[in-house]
Design a protein around this motif. Sequence first.
Motif, PDB file in Angstrom:
ATOM      1  N   UNK A 145      10.669 -35.114   7.716  1.00 50.86           N
ATOM      2  CA  UNK A 145      11.884 -34.340   7.945  1.00 50.86           C
ATOM      3  C   UNK A 145      13.129 -35.184   7.709  1.00 50.86           C
ATOM      4  N   UNK A 146      13.105 -36.425   8.158  1.00 50.42           N
ATOM      5  CA  UNK A 146      14.243 -37.316   7.929  1.00 50.42           C
ATOM      6  C   UNK A 146      14.495 -37.494   6.436  1.00 50.42           C
ATOM      7  N   UNK A 147      13.422 -37.682   5.675  1.00 51.60           N
ATOM      8  CA  UNK A 147      13.566 -37.856   4.227  1.00 51.60           C
ATOM      9  C   UNK A 147      14.043 -36.572   3.561  1.00 51.60           C
ATOM     10  N   UNK A 148      13.556 -35.444   4.031  1.00 52.37           N
ATOM     11  CA  UNK A 148      13.931 -34.165   3.430  1.00 52.37           C
ATOM     12  C   UNK A 148      15.411 -33.871   3.664  1.00 52.37           C
ATOM     13  N   UNK A 149      15.890 -34.182   4.839  1.00 55.12           N
ATOM     14  CA  UNK A 149      17.297 -33.938   5.147  1.00 55.12           C
ATOM     15  C   UNK A 149      18.222 -34.948   4.471  1.00 55.12           C
ATOM     16  N   UNK A 150      17.652 -36.047   3.993  1.00 59.18           N
ATOM     17  CA  UNK A 150      18.455 -37.062   3.304  1.00 59.18           C
ATOM     18  C   UNK A 150      18.554 -36.806   1.802  1.00 59.18           C
ATOM     19  N   UNK A 151      17.812 -35.822   1.293  1.00 59.59           N
ATOM     20  CA  UNK A 151      17.840 -35.538  -0.145  1.00 59.59           C
ATOM     21  C   UNK A 151      19.228 -35.074  -0.585  1.00 59.59           C
ATOM     22  N   UNK A 152      19.619 -35.477  -1.787  1.00 63.13           N
ATOM     23  CA  UNK A 152      20.886 -35.016  -2.347  1.00 63.13           C
ATOM     24  C   UNK A 152      20.773 -33.594  -2.893  1.00 63.13           C
ATOM     25  N   UNK A 153      19.566 -33.226  -3.347  1.00 68.04           N
ATOM     26  CA  UNK A 153      19.343 -31.909  -3.931  1.00 68.04           C
ATOM     27  C   UNK A 153      18.135 -31.271  -3.247  1.00 68.04           C
ATOM     28  N   UNK A 154      18.278 -30.027  -2.818  1.00 65.32           N
ATOM     29  CA  UNK A 154      17.156 -29.318  -2.200  1.00 65.32           C
ATOM     30  C   UNK A 154      16.033 -29.080  -3.197  1.00 65.32           C
ATOM     31  N   UNK A 155      14.817 -29.105  -2.720  1.00 64.28           N
ATOM     32  CA  UNK A 155      13.707 -28.666  -3.552  1.00 64.28           C
ATOM     33  C   UNK A 155      13.896 -27.180  -3.889  1.00 64.28           C
ATOM     34  N   UNK A 156      13.364 -26.735  -5.029  1.00 64.71           N
ATOM     35  CA  UNK A 156      13.512 -25.321  -5.402  1.00 64.71           C
ATOM     36  C   UNK A 156      12.978 -24.363  -4.334  1.00 64.71           C
ATOM     37  N   UNK A 157      11.912 -24.759  -3.645  1.00 60.66           N
ATOM     38  CA  UNK A 157      11.353 -23.886  -2.614  1.00 60.66           C
ATOM     39  C   UNK A 157      12.373 -23.633  -1.501  1.00 60.66           C
ATOM     40  N   UNK A 158      13.067 -24.673  -1.091  1.00 58.51           N
ATOM     41  CA  UNK A 158      14.056 -24.506  -0.026  1.00 58.51           C
ATOM     42  C   UNK A 158      15.227 -23.666  -0.497  1.00 58.51           C
ATOM     43  N   UNK A 159      15.604 -23.828  -1.747  1.00 54.96           N
ATOM     44  CA  UNK A 159      16.680 -22.986  -2.289  1.00 54.96           C
ATOM     45  C   UNK A 159      16.296 -21.512  -2.202  1.00 54.96           C
ATOM     46  N   UNK A 160      15.038 -21.219  -2.545  1.00 57.07           N
ATOM     47  CA  UNK A 160      14.571 -19.828  -2.448  1.00 57.07           C
ATOM     48  C   UNK A 160      14.658 -19.327  -1.014  1.00 57.07           C
ATOM     49  N   UNK A 161      14.104 -20.090  -0.074  1.00 53.23           N
ATOM     50  CA  UNK A 161      14.072 -19.627   1.311  1.00 53.23           C
ATOM     51  C   UNK A 161      15.472 -19.529   1.902  1.00 53.23           C
ATOM     52  N   UNK A 162      16.350 -20.450   1.558  1.00 55.09           N
ATOM     53  CA  UNK A 162      17.715 -20.392   2.068  1.00 55.09           C
ATOM     54  C   UNK A 162      18.433 -19.154   1.537  1.00 55.09           C
ATOM     55  N   UNK A 163      18.180 -18.790   0.298  1.00 53.79           N
ATOM     56  CA  UNK A 163      18.796 -17.579  -0.242  1.00 53.79           C
ATOM     57  C   UNK A 163      18.331 -16.331   0.508  1.00 53.79           C
ATOM     58  N   UNK A 164      17.059 -16.311   0.923  1.00 48.90           N
ATOM     59  CA  UNK A 164      16.562 -15.194   1.736  1.00 48.90           C
ATOM     60  C   UNK A 164      17.291 -15.170   3.082  1.00 48.90           C
ATOM     61  N   UNK A 165      17.478 -16.351   3.677  1.00 41.17           N
ATOM     62  CA  UNK A 165      18.215 -16.437   4.939  1.00 41.17           C
ATOM     63  C   UNK A 165      19.648 -15.933   4.765  1.00 41.17           C
ATOM     64  N   UNK A 166      20.318 -16.383   3.714  1.00 37.91           N
ATOM     65  CA  UNK A 166      21.709 -15.972   3.478  1.00 37.91           C
ATOM     66  C   UNK A 166      21.823 -14.454   3.357  1.00 37.91           C
ATOM     67  N   UNK A 167      20.910 -13.852   2.606  1.00 37.07           N
ATOM     68  CA  UNK A 167      20.945 -12.400   2.439  1.00 37.07           C
ATOM     69  C   UNK A 167      20.698 -11.684   3.773  1.00 37.07           C
ATOM     70  N   UNK A 168      19.785 -12.235   4.572  1.00 39.74           N
ATOM     71  CA  UNK A 168      19.453 -11.594   5.838  1.00 39.74           C
ATOM     72  C   UNK A 168      20.600 -11.683   6.842  1.00 39.74           C
ATOM     73  N   UNK A 169      21.443 -12.688   6.727  1.00 39.83           N
ATOM     74  CA  UNK A 169      22.563 -12.854   7.651  1.00 39.83           C
ATOM     75  C   UNK A 169      23.787 -12.041   7.251  1.00 39.83           C
ATOM     76  N   UNK A 170      23.786 -11.486   6.046  1.00 39.73           N
ATOM     77  CA  UNK A 170      24.906 -10.639   5.631  1.00 39.73           C
ATOM     78  C   UNK A 170      24.901  -9.340   6.422  1.00 39.73           C
ATOM     79  N   UNK A 171      26.055  -8.705   6.655  1.00 43.03           N
ATOM     80  CA  UNK A 171      27.399  -9.139   6.241  1.00 43.03           C
ATOM     81  C   UNK A 171      28.113  -9.969   7.287  1.00 43.03           C
ATOM     82  N   UNK A 172      27.446 -10.234   8.410  1.00 39.33           N
ATOM     83  CA  UNK A 172      28.129 -10.911   9.519  1.00 39.33           C
ATOM     84  C   UNK A 172      28.471 -12.364   9.216  1.00 39.33           C
ATOM     85  N   UNK A 173      27.655 -13.011   8.383  1.00 45.15           N
ATOM     86  CA  UNK A 173      27.845 -14.431   8.115  1.00 45.15           C
ATOM     87  C   UNK A 173      27.979 -14.653   6.612  1.00 45.15           C
ATOM     88  N   UNK A 174      28.948 -15.462   6.226  1.00 49.66           N
ATOM     89  CA  UNK A 174      29.117 -15.885   4.840  1.00 49.66           C
ATOM     90  C   UNK A 174      28.710 -17.352   4.769  1.00 49.66           C
TER      91      UNK A 174
END
Length: 259
Positions: free
Chosen positions: A101-130
């Motif tokens: 976890x320490x190494x993952x949080x230290x990465x400069x660029x997210x792995x593609x898998x995390x980008x996918x999951x974060x996009x799902x999170x962002x969509x689910x939090x709309x419209x209350x959160x940007x």
Amino acid sequence: MSAEGSSTGKPERAASRNADDRWAEFDSEAYFQHYYGEPHPDDDCVIRLAVAAMKSALPLGTELDMVDVGTGPNLISLFCALPRAHRLTVWEYAESNITWLEAELARDVMRPQWSHFWNVVREAYLPEFDLPEDPIPILRERCHLRRGSIFDLPTRRWQAATMFYCAESITDRQDEFEAACAAFARCVRRGGTLAAAFLARSTGYAVNESCYPALSLSVESAVDAFAPYADGLRAEAVAREHQVRSGYSGFIFLTGTAR
């Protein structure tokens, strides 16, 4: 899943105590590659259910002091909690997972898998959160990694808590599962939100040939474990006819408020 918690294959094993298992040998990267190397619709479904629980966590309109228990080599639960958290404690047992976890949080660029999951999170939090495109800088700021067993959680410490695939993936004993759920439920202040995902009908798993336990759960057994400690319990099962990945065939998502 935590590594007091889980990953690949289906071993045969006799029931054993959680303390008997070789958590120090847990291969975090192998677990990540097996479970999250290729995103699955079930993961997206769990995210949407978790975000719904987080959006409704009381008190509304405020950032909360939160904990994620048994995080393992996984950022999904942290993504789901992050928009509501001013502080997010990551309570994890295996040293290998803490290092990962320490190494993952230290990465400069997210792995593609995390980008996918974060996009799902962002969509689910709309419209209350940007939310921003990259959550890692905020995670670094708000996350505090703590090595500890689920059985040693402090009581009434946090305002809300999440747990993805931990309590049922650290033991195949009913009494230990119930003790883990009790410790999780009690770590939140009265009235605080509890959100937990469990593997359904898991029979155990292996990571790089090391065997780890799991307890086969139903909706009823998950609810029964929390009933003495939480109110407003709601549980939803998403079951599959065949294994989704090795070791399980669906999931159960449970929410409630600490009593």
